[in-house]
Design an enzyme around this catalytic site. Structure first.
Site, short mmCIF file in Angstrom:
data_model
loop_
_atom_site.label_atom_id
_atom_site.label_comp_id
_atom_site.label_asym_id
_atom_site.label_seq_id
_atom_site.Cartn_x
_atom_site.Cartn_y
_atom_site.Cartn_z
N ASP A 1 9.64 -55.00 4.55
CA ASP A 1 9.44 -53.73 5.25
C ASP A 1 9.75 -53.93 6.73
OD1 ASP A 1 8.49 -51.36 6.37
OD2 ASP A 1 6.88 -51.17 4.89
N SER B 1 2.24 -45.13 4.02
CA SER B 1 2.60 -45.36 5.41
C SER B 1 1.44 -44.96 6.32
CB SER B 1 3.89 -44.61 5.75
OG SER B 1 4.44 -45.08 6.94
N HIS C 1 10.43 -50.36 3.46
CA HIS C 1 9.37 -49.35 3.48
C HIS C 1 9.47 -48.40 2.29
CE1 HIS C 1 6.04 -47.72 5.65
NE2 HIS C 1 6.56 -46.51 5.76
#
EC number: 3.4.14.5
Length: 899
Positions: A842, A765, A875
């Site tokens: 995502d 991330s 994600h």
């Protein structure tokens, strides 16, 4: 997103509507945190949506300098997998499952990379000396050696990432008695022994004493309505403890939000009825208790309603809610980035008014998320369209795009009318974020707003009785230190009590004071100049954690001993008698939660040694109560059986800044050998990865089993080292952070026990962004390998609230956005090899980020990278257990060895 705190005098955790329970033990012996089958007693996660007393905030870090706002730390781009491993401290059942899968994914993804990397580092030509030697070429700083024999067993990967090493933790749901009694908690029995839901005195947590404060709320775990068997999934007792609001058939929405069917359970008759008798199957998005226990406000289909318990009537407060209008609940970006929860409805402390947010996202652009293999439950494509992907449209404001517009509305319970209050000198609708609403006494409400770039902050006091308001504080943080302010959830209302030396109402806030985040007390409400409760070159963290209104004592967690330590302190409301809790050690990491009146606390020692938990009376309480709740004996036994790496804490100086570092050295470390080094990072603004928590995770496995050195450096931009250290990254994310990682790697490359030709870096991330930015800036000079998972590659593609806080709008910082993007494909081509992974679905860091970077690499003919796409994964990349394939594939065998 992080640890939760119960508000002082409140029966709720404001971050989320409460999951029902968290596993708890009835005895002092440790329990296996991964198994709850034999546990007969649990402590309920939350108690009520009613705020009946001054509030205590969630765990975060805000600040101001002499009346100037600061921020709290938020890891918007991560799921807290690194810090919490498998056991989140908040005890939320649904979030725990998400975090479990998330962390398993992270470790297994990198596990495939690291195991294959092992083939590279042990291949012919890369062998190193294995002769034992006790040298002196070690970094300066603290060394944590958990007393583990180097000859112990190696930790299996599944154990390191599967929760086996997660400390057993207990979450207490503190609750106020019907008459304000302190030291009570909400309990739930799981094993069929005793009442299902009851209130117990904390001193009788194991049920070994008789106590008049024990109240049975629900005798059984099920109830019947019109012959329908109902098992509650979440419960919220009313403030008077006479009714329980129960929810069933939960459906998750976003990170914090959900819908369900709601019921009112009468404690005296042990019977239930629908919250809305005319629509028992209507899915409700949020329900909150009146502090007077006679009404419930709730949102359904984005409209706000009120149910009076004295009748079965339900009245609609709003009627125009729908696709683009939200009442009493946040939209996606407010839930994710502003409130960090699903609540946008607030009762006044006397129950006479409801404050609620009106959110209009008509102008917010939509972003499509394509699902190629899956679709929502109940979705059926039209005949002939079965081969087309399902497309989910999300209202997602990217940097520079229109934000939702918000306003605060009020509802007068007695007059049954809604109204708004015009406040002079507030920000314009298209440039305003309402970031905090704090109900006070006598119809007063505190409202904090910022501009969309999060550097102008205003606090208004609104009088709902008089229907008027005014700005009482206004600051420009950009002019103060060039930094920003983040949404606050810690402001604590302090009611007037002349007998206790408080002639006026006030509130406790966190402010920037001489470059550090500290506690300040504002009284009366209109006073813009606070009484500073703390000062110094250190920062408050959970501020405040609890307030003892009887004795005018404020409790909080701070970094006074060291930026990587946490200790519990107290201070008087007049700023005197600053003291560390006597139970604290000098080098330690503590957390704490307080009872309703702050007379009791759950003290949690979280490292560096084996964690433990105690229930104790507060220093201002003469009870002198202490109960060992958890000793983690099983974890201590494991630590004596397995060989863990030693942890070496130090700092390195880069450009005059001292950066915290932790180095994990393999067992049987030999300074005559040459070890490969893996840098693991996150690095987001205000975050912290280097701390004194006990943690066995994937990094531990890499050091212990694979024999690597694993280094984590908290570079500039991270938190708890002062505003100058953090705010230097403003308008230019990635530049200083990457520079610091490179300088640290060069410093490690000079150490005699490091093989500087075998250095890698990885992150997820924001850490994925940092991995690519570091590789781009380094251009193969220091790092040879990298892996970026779900990375941001262009900040124009991330959500507006988070991005503009640090980067301003793209229209106002075009050069900064260009510099912060991953765009130098030529530099990336200088690295030996790097891997990018991303889920196609995502909804946080859109797949658009990776596709844009791939196009840049293709245009310049860059070939030294590999790409793995996970269809329909978000994600967390766990659709169809995608992490398993990552773990099993031989990617790095092919990359490093060529076969």
């Amino acid at each position: 997103m992080k640890l939760d705190r119960m508000r002082v005098g409140s029966r709720i955790n404001d971050e989320e509507a409460m999951p029902l329970t968290a596993p708890e033990s009835r005895a002092r012996d440790s329990i296996d945190s991964s198994s709850t089958a034999s546990i007969s007693l649990t402590l309920v996660e939350g108690a009520s949506h009613a705020t009946t007393e001054p509030s205590k905030p969630a765990h975060n870090h805000n600040g101001r300098t002499q009346g100037n706002y600061a921020e709290k730390y938020r890891d918007d781009l991560e799921e807290d997998w690194e810090e919490n491993n498998y056991i989140p401290t908040n005890g939320k059942s649904s979030q725990r499952r998400t975090l479990i899968v998330f962390w398993l994914l992270v470790a297994l993804c990198v596990g495939g990379w690291a195991v294959a990397f092992l083939f590279f580092v042990t291949s012919p030509g890369n062998k190193t000396s294995t002769s034992p030697h006790s040298g002196s070429n070690s970094p300066e700083g603290d060394v944590t050696k958990p007393g583990i024999p180097a000859t112990g067993k190696k930790i299996p990967l599944d154990d390191a990432i599967g929760g086996v090493w997660s400390p057993a933790e207990h979450t207490i749901s503190w609750i106020a008695g019907a008459k304000g009694e302190d030291g009570l908690l909400l309990q739930k029995s799981e094993g069929g022994t005793g009442p299902y839901l009851h209130v117990e005195d904390v001193r009788n947590i194991h049920g070994t004493q008789s106590n008049n404060n024990s109240i049975v709320l629900m005798k059984e775990s099920v109830f019947f309505v019109n012959d329908e068997r109902i098992s509650p999934e979440k419960v919220w007792p009313s403030p008077d403890l006479k009714t329980v609001l129960a929810m069933t058939r939960e459906k998750k929405n976003w990170r914090h939000s959900f819908t369900g069917l709601y019921w009112l359970f009468d404690v005296e008759t042990q019977t239930a009825q629908p919250l809305d008798p005319d629509a028992p199957n209507g899915r409700i998005q949020l329900a909150t208790w009146s502090p007077t226990s006679d009404a419930v406000a709730f949102t359904r289909d984005n409209n706000l309603y009120i149910r009076n318990l004295t009748s079965k009537s339900v009245k609609a407060i709003t009627t125009d809610g729908g696709t683009n209008l939200f009442y009493g609940i946040p939209d996606w970006v407010y839930e994710e980035e502003v409130f960090e929860g699903n609540i946008a409805t607030w009762w006044s402390l006397d129950g006479k008014y409801i404050s609620y947010l009106r959110t209009n996202e008509t102008l917010v652009p939509e972003f499509p998320i394509d699902f190629y293999l899956s679709s929502p439950p109940g979705y059926s494509p039209k005949p002939g369209e079965e081969s087309y992907p399902y497309v989910q449209q999300i209202k997602y404001p990217k940097a520079g795009a229109p934000n939702p517009t918000v306003s605060l509305q009020f509802y007068d319970i007695e007059r049954e009318e809604s109204f708004s209050v015009d406040v002079k000198d507030t920000l314009k609708d298209d440039d305003r974020l309402i970031v905090e609403v704090i109900p006070g006494s006598k119809g007063k409400v505190l409202v904090r707003e910022t501009n969309r770039e999060s550097y102008i902050v205003k606090v208004a006091v609104i009088d709902a009785n008089k229907r008027e308001g005014k700005i009482v504080r206004s600051d420009n943080i950009d002019e103060i230190d060039g930094g920003w302010v983040e949404p606050s959830h810690t402001t604590t209302y302090i009611p007037a009590d002349p007998s206790a030396g408080r002639p006026d109402d006030g509130y406790i806030d966190t402010v920037i004071h001489e470059g550090y985040i500290h506690l300040a007390y504002f009284t009366p409400l209109e006073n813009p100049k606070p009484k500073m409760l703390t000062t110094g070159k250190w920062e408050v963290v959970a501020a405040p954690s609890g307030v003892d209104l009887k004795n005018n004592v404020v409790y909080f967690v701070a970094t006074k001993e060291s930026p990587i330590d946490r200790h519990v302190y107290s201070v008087k409301l007049d700023g005197s008698e600053l003291r560390m809790l006597k139970d604290s050690d000098k080098s330690a990491y503590y957390d704490v939660s307080f009872s309703h009146g702050a007379g009791y606390m759950l003290l949690k020692y979280q490292g560096p040694q084996i964690p433990w938990q105690k229930l104790i009376s507060s220093p201002s309480n003469a009870d002198n109560y202490i109960e060992i709740l958890e000793e983690n004996k099983k974890l201590a036994k494991l630590s004596n059986e397995f060989a863990l790496p030693s942890l070496h804490y130090s700092t390195i100086t880069v450009d005059g800044f001292e950066l915290p570092v932790v180095e994990r050295r393999p067992p049987n470390f030999d300074e005559t050998k040459k070890y490969p080094v893996l840098f693991q990072l996150y690095g987001g603004p205000g975050s912290q990865t280097v701390n004194k928590k006990f943690l066995v995770n994937f990094q531990t496995y890499v050091a212990s089993n694979l024999g690597y050195i694993v280094v984590t450096v908290d570079g500039r931009g991270t938190g708890f080292n002062g505003r100058k250290f953090k705010c230097i990254v403003r308008r230019n994310l990635g530049h200083y952070e990457a520079h610091d990682q490179i300088q640290a790697a060069k410093a490690w490359g000079k150490k005699p026990y490091v093989d500087k030709t075998r250095m890698a870096i990885w992150g997820w991330s924001y850490g994925g962004f940092m991995t690519l930015k570091t590789l781009e800036q380094d251009a193969g000079e220091t790092f040879q390998y990298g892996m970026a998972v779900a990375p941001v590659t262009n900040w124009r593609y991330y959500d507006s609230v988070y991005t503009e806080r640090y980067m301003h709008m793209p229209q106002n910082n075009e050069g900064g956005y260009e510099n912060a993007s991953i765009s130098n494909a030529t530099n990336l081509s200088q690295n030996t090899r790097f891997l990018i992974m991303h889920g196609s679905a995502d909804d946080n860091v859109h797949f658009q980020n990776t596709l844009t970077l791939l196009d840049k690499l293709d245009i310049l003919g860059v070939h030294n990278y590999d790409m793995h796409v996970f269809p329909d994964s978000n994600h967390g990349i766990y659709f169809h257990h995608a992490y398993k394939m990552v773990h099993q594939r031989k990617y790095f065998n092919l990359s490093f060895l060529g076969h």
